[in-house]
Scaffold this motif. Structure first.
Motif, PDB file in Angstrom:
ATOM      1  N   GLU A 189       0.818  -1.215   0.000  1.00 15.63           N
ATOM      2  CA  GLU A 189       0.000   0.000   0.000  1.00 15.63           C
ATOM      3  C   GLU A 189       0.850   1.262   0.000  1.00 15.63           C
ATOM      4  N   GLU A 190       1.991   1.234   0.681  1.00 16.46           N
ATOM      5  CA  GLU A 190       2.833   2.425   0.759  1.00 16.46           C
ATOM      6  C   GLU A 190       3.325   2.885  -0.613  1.00 16.46           C
ATOM      7  N   PHE A 191       3.304   1.963  -1.597  1.00 14.20           N
ATOM      8  CA  PHE A 191       3.730   2.314  -2.949  1.00 14.20           C
ATOM      9  C   PHE A 191       2.547   2.444  -3.910  1.00 14.20           C
ATOM     10  N   GLY A 192       1.334   2.388  -3.372  1.00 14.85           N
ATOM     11  CA  GLY A 192       0.161   2.615  -4.204  1.00 14.85           C
ATOM     12  C   GLY A 192      -0.571   1.372  -4.659  1.00 14.85           C
ATOM     13  N   GLY A 193      -0.242   0.209  -4.092  1.00 16.03           N
ATOM     14  CA  GLY A 193      -0.877  -1.033  -4.521  1.00 16.03           C
ATOM     15  C   GLY A 193      -1.935  -1.538  -3.557  1.00 16.03           C
ATOM     16  N   LEU A 194      -2.507  -2.717  -3.872  1.00 15.80           N
ATOM     17  CA  LEU A 194      -3.556  -3.326  -3.048  1.00 15.80           C
ATOM     18  C   LEU A 194      -3.004  -4.200  -1.936  1.00 15.80           C
ATOM     19  N   ASN A 195      -1.712  -4.508  -1.993  1.00 13.09           N
ATOM     20  CA  ASN A 195      -1.043  -5.304  -0.951  1.00 13.09           C
ATOM     21  C   ASN A 195      -1.648  -6.699  -0.794  1.00 13.09           C
ATOM     22  N   CYS A 196      -2.064  -7.299  -1.907  1.00 14.30           N
ATOM     23  CA  CYS A 196      -2.611  -8.662  -1.857  1.00 14.30           C
ATOM     24  C   CYS A 196      -1.495  -9.672  -1.609  1.00 14.30           C
ATOM     25  N   ASN A 197      -1.810 -10.705  -0.838  1.00 11.75           N
ATOM     26  CA  ASN A 197      -0.865 -11.821  -0.760  1.00 11.75           C
ATOM     27  C   ASN A 197      -1.128 -12.750  -1.946  1.00 11.75           C
ATOM     28  N   ASN A 198      -0.411 -13.845  -2.007  1.00 11.04           N
ATOM     29  CA  ASN A 198      -0.517 -14.728  -3.180  1.00 11.04           C
ATOM     30  C   ASN A 198      -1.900 -15.361  -3.313  1.00 11.04           C
ATOM     31  N   GLU A 226      15.768   1.252  -2.500  1.00 13.15           N
ATOM     32  CA  GLU A 226      15.762   2.420  -3.392  1.00 13.15           C
ATOM     33  C   GLU A 226      15.030   2.107  -4.699  1.00 13.15           C
ATOM     34  N   GLN A 227      15.263   0.901  -5.257  1.00 13.40           N
ATOM     35  CA  GLN A 227      14.587   0.506  -6.488  1.00 13.40           C
ATOM     36  C   GLN A 227      13.085   0.398  -6.277  1.00 13.40           C
ATOM     37  N   LYS A 228      12.685  -0.161  -5.151  1.00 12.31           N
ATOM     38  CA  LYS A 228      11.256  -0.272  -4.857  1.00 12.31           C
ATOM     39  C   LYS A 228      10.614   1.097  -4.709  1.00 12.31           C
ATOM     40  N   ALA A 229      11.279   1.969  -3.981  1.00 11.78           N
ATOM     41  CA  ALA A 229      10.722   3.308  -3.755  1.00 11.78           C
ATOM     42  C   ALA A 229      10.604   4.095  -5.059  1.00 11.78           C
ATOM     43  N   LYS A 230      11.519   3.855  -5.980  1.00 12.77           N
ATOM     44  CA  LYS A 230      11.516   4.599  -7.237  1.00 12.77           C
ATOM     45  C   LYS A 230      10.512   4.050  -8.241  1.00 12.77           C
TER      46      LYS A 230
END
Length: 632
Positions: free
Chosen positions: A126-135, A174-178
């Protein structure tokens, strides 16, 4: 007895390291084996919890199959319920699969609607704008997509299941945040591995990235083919050869490295959309790299670790294909059943005829097995398992072949209507055909399953060979193995037993699976002793071993799921038990046959005939149309 047992093991693979090196020639049984070579010592020490790996030693490891996973908390279930209905409604009311297929495109309003639903970023935190679903949540949502439109499903899956999955799995903070906020908010991603000279053979990658003298960047040149989202993606996971100095020899050797590459770096272009048999609305294109400058910080997973990154991405996402195709099978079977229960022939509806009943029963079983595989594997992954790679490969092979069969037989039940475009099943059939090819062809994945399992079984053989070199220090191991083989030889051994883990109504079925596992271990030992390291070239045998592994694993999965239903007194319990019993009975028969074939001299001769027939046809350039009884 000691000398007999000792001789049996000594005549096994003469040099296990050479055996592993040969398995490394195959991808899936190639690149994957190469990656796992480094990990095999550690795996063999800790003993894997993979059910499939252990059957190669004739052992039952139940930790990852019983009980059937229930990894979702109540909050996660509630969240999933809130997502499923809107996604299903969107695909019913907004997306038009017929139009997508006719125009080979997806309307902008559909794409925009999917972005707004969060369908492109299901597993992004969620912190990066997603739904944070697990598998498990992801698998259920993908099942909804697969029920409606596989072409759109490919666009979604190519973006997140493989396109930026590497950033999620091995990206630096850093890659994840970007990048994760970008791929969650309108920028498409793609996975670029395949090249003209490199399909299943990932070691044949020709694209090259040369590191600058000051180490700040790489210059990438090369091309990729058949890249899903290749014409629309802004962010690519790209695999290229990088010259690196070998720390042991000082030699410069090319090693595959993964990179995060932006279209905005310049020098990245693509060809026109490919014209395809199916999944027409998904964008597939060639991608070209002409002196693309990549910052050094965009190396993904470490320099020279490209094989490992690629395998990690593909292994991690394969269960999703089972989810999507489970949904496809539901849709196909629904159309077949609606027709069968209303179509009257010879005075009764056609679902009353045995031939149609068998088709419908098998449709139901294949969908049940496929869906069970998805939830079993995703549940294991959500519980932290790292030992699921063979199971994931099996789920992809099984799902893609089962969905094809279900779709084909749906058309058969529908008759002439099924052949007509307006019924919609012929489009699904065209869409389905690619699933047996991409993300690891089923042929290569079968080799991957067989050779990886044999490698694990062979390490045990190696351990026993070492024990015989110093018998005084290893008497327990030696006598234990000797006793096991002695009881097997005189018929006193009992098959692995897990009947206590299943519902009483499934105990007999569990016994069939236990017998299959025992037979499997004995067969693997026999072929290792017979062929040694040469087993890697015996693909006729390897394919039978893989199929037996598929049947055995799918059997234990449905036993676990049906037992859960019965123990919880679910409304579907009786039906699930029926399907599990029928599946295990059929699968046990196929397994017994395939294992018999794998070690039979009679069938070895048959395989030689297949080989010679193939050679004759290839030398002739195909089947000669003039080879008729008429002579012309």
């Amino acid at each position: 007895m000691m000398s007999t047992v000792s001789k049996a093991f000594v005549t096994g693979p003469k040099n296990y390291n050479k055996f592993i090196n040969i398995t490394s020639r195959y991808y899936g049984a190639q690149a994957a084996a190469k990656v796992q070579k480094k990990e095999s010592k550690e795996t063999n020490k800790k003993e894997t919890k993979s059910f499939v790996m252990n059957i190669f030693r004739g052992q039952v490891q139940t930790d990852q199959v019983f009980p059937f996973p229930s990894p979702l908390s109540q909050d996660q279930l509630d969240t999933l319920k809130m997502l499923v209905d809107p996604v299903d409604k969107f695909f019913t009311e907004v997306n038009d699969p017929v139009k997508n297929d006719d125009t080979s495109d997806i309307e902008e309003k559909v794409k925009q609607g999917l972005w707004e639903l969060g369908a492109f970023s299901m597993q992004v935190p969620e912190e990066f704008g997603g739904l944070n679903c697990n598998n498990t949540q992801y698998g259920r949502l993908v099942e909804v997509v697969g029920k409606h439109d596989l072409g759109v499903g490919i666009m979604l899956g190519s973006h997140q299941s493989i396109g930026f999955k590497g950033i999620l799995l091995v990206g630096t903070p850093e890659q994840k945040a970007k990048y994760l906020p970008r791929v969650s908010n309108g920028e498409y991603a793609a996975f670029a591995l395949t090249e003209p000279s490199c399909g299943s053979d990932a070691g044949a990658v020709k694209s090259r990235a040369i590191k600058s003298a000051d180490g700040t960047h790489y210059i990438l040149n090369g091309s990729k083919i058949w890249i899903s989202n290749g014409g629309i993606a802004d962010i690519f996971t790209v695999f290229a050869q990088v010259p690196m100095k070998d720390p042991e020899t000082g030699e410069i050797k090319d090693k595959v490295t993964a990179f995060i590459v932006e279209r905005g770096f310049g020098g990245l272009t693509n060809g026109p959309p490919e014209r395809k048999m199916g999944i027409k609305c998904s964008n597939t294109a060639e991608v070209y790299f002409d002196n693309v400058k990549i910052p050094a910080e965009n190396v993904l997973g470490g320099e020279g670790q490209g094989f490992k990154v690629a395998m990690n991405i593909l292994n991690n996402g394969r269960f999703g294909m089972a989810g999507a195709l489970s949904g496809t099978m539901i849709a196909c079977a629904k159309k077949a059943v609606e027709h069968a229960t209303t179509r009257v022939q010879f005075g009764k509806t056609i679902n009353e005829f045995g031939g149609v009943q068998e088709k419908i029963a098998r449709m139901a079983m294949l969908q049940y097995v496929t869906q069970s595989l998805m939830y079993m594997i995703s549940g294991n992954m959500d519980s932290g398992s790292q030992d699921y790679h063979l199971e994931a490969a099996i789920s992809k092979v099984f799902a893609s072949e089962s969905a094809w069969w279900v779709c084909d037989e749906s058309i058969q039940i529908l008759g002439g209507m099924g052949f007509m475009k307006d019924t919609g099943v012929e489009r699904v059939m065209r869409d389905l055909r690619i699933f047996r090819i991409f993300e690891g062809t089923n042929d290569i994945l079968r080799l991957f399953v067989a050779l990886t399992g044999i490698q694990y079984a062979g390490s045990h053989l190696k351990e026993l060979q070492k024990a015989f070199k110093n018998p005084a220090a290893n008497l327990g191991l030696i006598f234990g193995e000797a006793a096991k083989r002695a009881t097997k030889a005189v018929g006193l051994s009992t098959p692995p037993n897990f009947s206590h883990l299943v519902h009483p109504n499934l105990a007999e079925s569990a016994g069939l699976v236990g017998k299959s596992v025992e037979n499997y271990g004995q067969t693997i030992e026999a072929v290792l002793i017979k062929y040694g390291k040469g087993i890697v070239e015996e693909q006729f045998i390897l394919n039978r071993l893989a199929q037996a592994a598929i049947d055995t694993y799918t059997s234990v999965v449905v036993l676990s799921r049906a037992s859960r239903a019965a123990n919880l007194n679910l409304p579907t319990a009786e039906h699930e038990i029926l399907m599990a019993q029928a599946w295990c009975q059929e699968a046990a028969s196929r397994t017994a046959y395939n294992l018999k074939v794998a070690k039979s001299e009679k069938y070895t001769d048959l395989f030689k005939k297949y080989k010679k027939i193939s050679q004759n046809v290839c030398e002739n350039g195909g089947i000669n149309p003039a080879d008729t009884p008429l002579g012309f």
